[in-house]
Design a protein around this motif. Sequence first.
Motif, PDB file in Angstrom:
ATOM      1  N   GLU A   1       0.814  -1.213   0.000  1.00 55.26           N
ATOM      2  CA  GLU A   1       0.000   0.000   0.000  1.00 55.26           C
ATOM      3  C   GLU A   1       0.849   1.264   0.000  1.00 55.26           C
ATOM      4  OE1 GLU A   1      -2.550  -0.347   3.354  1.00 55.26           O
ATOM      5  OE2 GLU A   1      -3.946  -1.740   2.371  1.00 55.26           O
ATOM      6  N   ASP A   2       2.032   1.185   0.603  1.00 51.85           N
ATOM      7  CA  ASP A   2       2.912   2.350   0.671  1.00 51.85           C
ATOM      8  C   ASP A   2       3.933   2.394  -0.464  1.00 51.85           C
ATOM      9  OD1 ASP A   2       1.572   3.135   2.911  1.00 51.85           O
ATOM     10  OD2 ASP A   2       3.081   2.426   4.324  1.00 51.85           O
ATOM     11  N   ASP A   3       3.800   1.479  -1.434  1.00 54.75           N
ATOM     12  CA  ASP A   3       4.689   1.439  -2.602  1.00 54.75           C
ATOM     13  C   ASP A   3       6.134   1.129  -2.238  1.00 54.75           C
ATOM     14  OD1 ASP A   3       2.622   2.025  -4.435  1.00 54.75           O
ATOM     15  OD2 ASP A   3       2.838   4.174  -4.056  1.00 54.75           O
ATOM     16  N   TRP A   4       6.338   0.252  -1.265  1.00 57.21           N
ATOM     17  CA  TRP A   4       7.685  -0.121  -0.866  1.00 57.21           C
ATOM     18  C   TRP A   4       7.928  -1.602  -1.094  1.00 57.21           C
ATOM     19  CZ3 TRP A   4      11.251   3.432   0.173  1.00 57.21           C
ATOM     20  CH2 TRP A   4      10.850   4.702   0.612  1.00 57.21           C
ATOM     21  N   THR A   5       9.173  -1.922  -1.454  1.00 55.50           N
ATOM     22  CA  THR A   5       9.656  -3.286  -1.460  1.00 55.50           C
ATOM     23  C   THR A   5      10.919  -3.308  -0.618  1.00 55.50           C
ATOM     24  OG1 THR A   5      10.269  -5.195  -2.827  1.00 55.50           O
ATOM     25  CG2 THR A   5      11.055  -3.026  -3.568  1.00 55.50           C
ATOM     26  N   ALA A   6      11.556  -4.460  -0.484  1.00 60.42           N
ATOM     27  CA  ALA A   6      12.710  -4.596   0.401  1.00 60.42           C
ATOM     28  C   ALA A   6      13.987  -4.855  -0.377  1.00 60.42           C
ATOM     29  CB  ALA A   6      12.469  -5.721   1.403  1.00 60.42           C
ATOM     30  N   THR A   7      15.095  -4.375   0.177  1.00 60.85           N
ATOM     31  CA  THR A   7      16.417  -4.602  -0.401  1.00 60.85           C
ATOM     32  C   THR A   7      17.439  -4.658   0.729  1.00 60.85           C
ATOM     33  OG1 THR A   7      17.993  -3.819  -2.089  1.00 60.85           O
ATOM     34  CG2 THR A   7      16.951  -2.143  -0.710  1.00 60.85           C
ATOM     35  N   GLY A   8      18.624  -5.181   0.435  1.00 65.55           N
ATOM     36  CA  GLY A   8      19.669  -5.248   1.451  1.00 65.55           C
ATOM     37  C   GLY A   8      19.810  -6.630   2.054  1.00 65.55           C
ATOM     38  N   THR A   9      20.117  -6.675   3.353  1.00 62.50           N
ATOM     39  CA  THR A   9      20.354  -7.933   4.055  1.00 62.50           C
ATOM     40  C   THR A   9      19.537  -7.990   5.331  1.00 62.50           C
ATOM     41  OG1 THR A   9      22.628  -8.036   3.210  1.00 62.50           O
ATOM     42  CG2 THR A   9      22.091  -9.440   5.091  1.00 62.50           C
ATOM     43  N   ASP A  10      18.771  -9.045   5.488  1.00 65.12           N
ATOM     44  CA  ASP A  10      17.935  -9.284   6.657  1.00 65.12           C
ATOM     45  C   ASP A  10      18.560 -10.449   7.420  1.00 65.12           C
ATOM     46  OD1 ASP A  10      15.772  -8.905   8.326  1.00 65.12           O
ATOM     47  OD2 ASP A  10      14.367 -10.053   7.103  1.00 65.12           O
TER      48      ASP A  10
ATOM     49  N   SER B   1      19.676  -3.657  10.371  1.00 63.91           N
ATOM     50  CA  SER B   1      20.410  -2.411  10.147  1.00 63.91           C
ATOM     51  C   SER B   1      20.836  -2.236   8.689  1.00 63.91           C
ATOM     52  CB  SER B   1      21.641  -2.353  11.055  1.00 63.91           C
ATOM     53  OG  SER B   1      22.535  -3.427  10.793  1.00 63.91           O
ATOM     54  N   LYS B   2      20.890  -3.343   7.944  1.00 58.49           N
ATOM     55  CA  LYS B   2      21.246  -3.267   6.520  1.00 58.49           C
ATOM     56  C   LYS B   2      20.085  -3.715   5.641  1.00 58.49           C
ATOM     57  CE  LYS B   2      26.169  -3.914   7.388  1.00 58.49           C
ATOM     58  NZ  LYS B   2      27.384  -4.737   7.108  1.00 58.49           N
ATOM     59  N   PHE B   3      18.890  -3.657   6.191  1.00 61.80           N
ATOM     60  CA  PHE B   3      17.665  -4.035   5.504  1.00 61.80           C
ATOM     61  C   PHE B   3      16.873  -2.754   5.256  1.00 61.80           C
ATOM     62  CE2 PHE B   3      13.164  -5.533   5.826  1.00 61.80           C
ATOM     63  CZ  PHE B   3      13.172  -6.471   4.805  1.00 61.80           C
ATOM     64  N   TYR B   4      16.651  -2.430   3.972  1.00 58.48           N
ATOM     65  CA  TYR B   4      16.099  -1.121   3.632  1.00 58.48           C
ATOM     66  C   TYR B   4      14.825  -1.230   2.796  1.00 58.48           C
ATOM     67  CZ  TYR B   4      21.042  -0.229   4.598  1.00 58.48           C
ATOM     68  OH  TYR B   4      22.294  -0.208   5.169  1.00 58.48           O
ATOM     69  N   GLY B   5      14.058  -0.169   2.812  1.00 56.86           N
ATOM     70  CA  GLY B   5      12.917  -0.061   1.931  1.00 56.86           C
ATOM     71  C   GLY B   5      13.311   0.581   0.609  1.00 56.86           C
ATOM     72  N   LYS B   6      12.713   0.110  -0.478  1.00 53.86           N
ATOM     73  CA  LYS B   6      12.966   0.674  -1.806  1.00 53.86           C
ATOM     74  C   LYS B   6      11.634   0.997  -2.458  1.00 53.86           C
ATOM     75  CE  LYS B   6      14.393  -1.974  -5.216  1.00 53.86           C
ATOM     76  NZ  LYS B   6      15.273  -2.794  -6.096  1.00 53.86           N
ATOM     77  N   ASN B   7      11.478   2.229  -2.890  1.00 49.31           N
ATOM     78  CA  ASN B   7      10.234   2.639  -3.512  1.00 49.31           C
ATOM     79  C   ASN B   7      10.076   1.940  -4.863  1.00 49.31           C
ATOM     80  OD1 ASN B   7       8.510   4.604  -5.317  1.00 49.31           O
ATOM     81  ND2 ASN B   7       8.081   5.177  -3.204  1.00 49.31           N
ATOM     82  N   VAL B   8       8.939   1.279  -5.060  1.00 51.85           N
ATOM     83  CA  VAL B   8       8.750   0.494  -6.278  1.00 51.85           C
ATOM     84  C   VAL B   8       8.571   1.378  -7.514  1.00 51.85           C
ATOM     85  CG1 VAL B   8       7.807  -1.488  -5.052  1.00 51.85           C
ATOM     86  CG2 VAL B   8       6.263   0.300  -5.856  1.00 51.85           C
ATOM     87  N   LYS B   9       8.193   2.635  -7.320  1.00 46.85           N
ATOM     88  CA  LYS B   9       7.980   3.533  -8.454  1.00 46.85           C
ATOM     89  C   LYS B   9       9.249   4.278  -8.837  1.00 46.85           C
ATOM     90  CE  LYS B   9       3.050   4.259  -7.510  1.00 46.85           C
ATOM     91  NZ  LYS B   9       1.993   5.260  -7.161  1.00 46.85           N
ATOM     92  N   THR B  10       9.950   4.804  -7.842  1.00 46.05           N
ATOM     93  CA  THR B  10      11.150   5.608  -8.123  1.00 46.05           C
ATOM     94  C   THR B  10      12.435   4.801  -8.036  1.00 46.05           C
ATOM     95  OG1 THR B  10      11.472   6.252  -5.810  1.00 46.05           O
ATOM     96  CG2 THR B  10       9.959   7.599  -7.143  1.00 46.05           C
ATOM     97  N   GLN B  11      12.365   3.616  -7.396  1.00 45.04           N
ATOM     98  CA  GLN B  11      13.523   2.754  -7.150  1.00 45.04           C
ATOM     99  C   GLN B  11      14.533   3.378  -6.180  1.00 45.04           C
ATOM    100  OE1 GLN B  11      13.907  -0.640  -8.543  1.00 45.04           O
ATOM    101  NE2 GLN B  11      11.745  -0.041  -8.556  1.00 45.04           N
ATOM    102  N   LYS B  12      14.134   4.443  -5.526  1.00 45.55           N
ATOM    103  CA  LYS B  12      15.011   5.069  -4.543  1.00 45.55           C
ATOM    104  C   LYS B  12      14.988   4.268  -3.245  1.00 45.55           C
ATOM    105  CE  LYS B  12      14.831   9.851  -6.225  1.00 45.55           C
ATOM    106  NZ  LYS B  12      14.504  11.264  -5.873  1.00 45.55           N
TER     107      LYS B  12
END
Length: 217
Positions: A128-137, A162-173
């Motif tokens: 719903e918030d347009d986020w996916t996950a990246t990094g290390t969990d 601490s190395k697990f981040y959100g990535k915007n699915v639209k902007t890829q930021k």
Amino acid sequence: MTRRRALPTTAATLTALATLTLTACGGGGDRKSDDIKGVDRATPTVSASSAADAQRPDMSLPSDLQVQFDATRPSDTRHAAALDSAKNYILALNHGITAQDPEGPAYQFYSLGNATKYARGQIQGWVEDDWTATGTDSYYEVRTDDVGSSLGVLVRMCRDQSKFYGKNVKTQKIRYTKESLDSYQEFRLLMKPPQGSEKVWKVLQIEVQGRVKECRR
């Protein structure tokens, strides 16, 4: 996950729920505890005996996300099978986030009841918030304990995001965050043993505690 939505469950609730829900499995036995250490990468982990008997869902992850488990299999076969499914549930949850699919079959294959509700809610929130996950969990300091006279297994593990981040699915930021006490959690997963024609252990209840000092490395 970065979205910290934990069900308000206590350890006492987990124990009581195990006693009420798992009585059909019967059997006595002493409480057992396995402190387990080692390193395991993010691939579906299943026991050899059940792998051929169950059609397991896809839990693949994108190349920019890794889920790591610092654990080795307990010598107790019940605990080992319970831990395998606990790890697979976490992998399935990450798969659902990256696949952007709140109704996907992966987490449902490894969960029941409130654990299914928790996973669906987590994935839905990210989508719903347009986020996916990246990094290390990362998960470590794993322990397994018999619950309710050996009727179920409680799996506990620390988490470092601490190395697990959100990535915007639209902007890829990517939304980078700094390491802090907020990065550390403790997961407690109440595992229900297979019944009838079932072939795998399933997560019946999950508790996630945030800002756990003991988990900070």
